[in-house]
Scaffold this motif. Sequence first.
Motif, short mmCIF file in Angstrom:
data_model
loop_
_atom_site.label_atom_id
_atom_site.label_comp_id
_atom_site.label_asym_id
_atom_site.label_seq_id
_atom_site.Cartn_x
_atom_site.Cartn_y
_atom_site.Cartn_z
N SER A 96 4.58 0.48 74.07
CA SER A 96 4.98 0.08 73.50
C SER A 96 4.08 1.45 72.07
O SER A 96 3.98 0.84 70.98
N GLU A 97 5.20 2.06 72.23
CA GLU A 97 4.84 3.49 70.80
C GLU A 97 6.11 2.48 69.49
O GLU A 97 5.74 2.66 68.72
N ILE B 18 5.75 2.33 84.20
CA ILE B 18 3.71 2.62 83.16
C ILE B 18 4.33 3.41 81.98
O ILE B 18 3.90 3.39 80.63
N CYS B 19 5.34 4.65 82.65
CA CYS B 19 6.29 5.56 81.49
C CYS B 19 7.21 4.85 79.95
O CYS B 19 7.20 4.63 79.13
N PHE C 244 6.09 -8.57 79.42
CA PHE C 244 6.54 -8.83 81.14
C PHE C 244 6.64 -7.05 81.56
O PHE C 244 6.43 -7.20 83.06
N ILE C 245 6.13 -6.22 80.95
CA ILE C 245 5.86 -4.65 81.65
C ILE C 245 5.06 -4.92 82.79
O ILE C 245 4.40 -5.03 83.47
N GLU C 246 3.86 -4.95 81.52
CA GLU C 246 2.96 -5.25 82.37
C GLU C 246 2.15 -6.27 83.37
O GLU C 246 1.54 -6.34 84.51
N LEU C 247 3.37 -7.45 83.14
CA LEU C 247 3.67 -8.56 84.80
C LEU C 247 4.29 -7.49 85.97
O LEU C 247 2.88 -7.79 87.02
#
Length: 131
Positions: A75-76, A68-69, A11-14
Amino acid sequence: MTLKELNSLYFIELEIAEYKKKIAELREMAESISPNYSGMPSGSGSTNKIEKAVLAIVSYQEMLDQAICTKVEQSEKIHAYILDVEDAQTRQIMFLRFVQRRPWSEIARHIGGNNTPSAVRKRAIRYIENH
């Protein structure tokens, strides 16, 4: 970690893709506005339109940078969670699904051993629910 948190990268990528698309649209719009070089005032308000477009671009760029942050941070966390999975096959299933965003059917084929999409999905869900 919850299933919702593991799926959050998708969802963040969207969100990131939408911000990039909006910025591109605003840049195209701003570039199509003809500025007034005569120095004489005009009723068209093109400078005002350019200023509004630039302010909108800056605003969307700030949202993009924040997204992005957030993606990097999440992701980490997801990578750390998956690295803690002791069973290699379960770890591989989790990586393929939640990091690489592969469909369950592709994961089942990759894992092999007569695994079905349902079987690898259930294995991942059981792990998440129990840890």
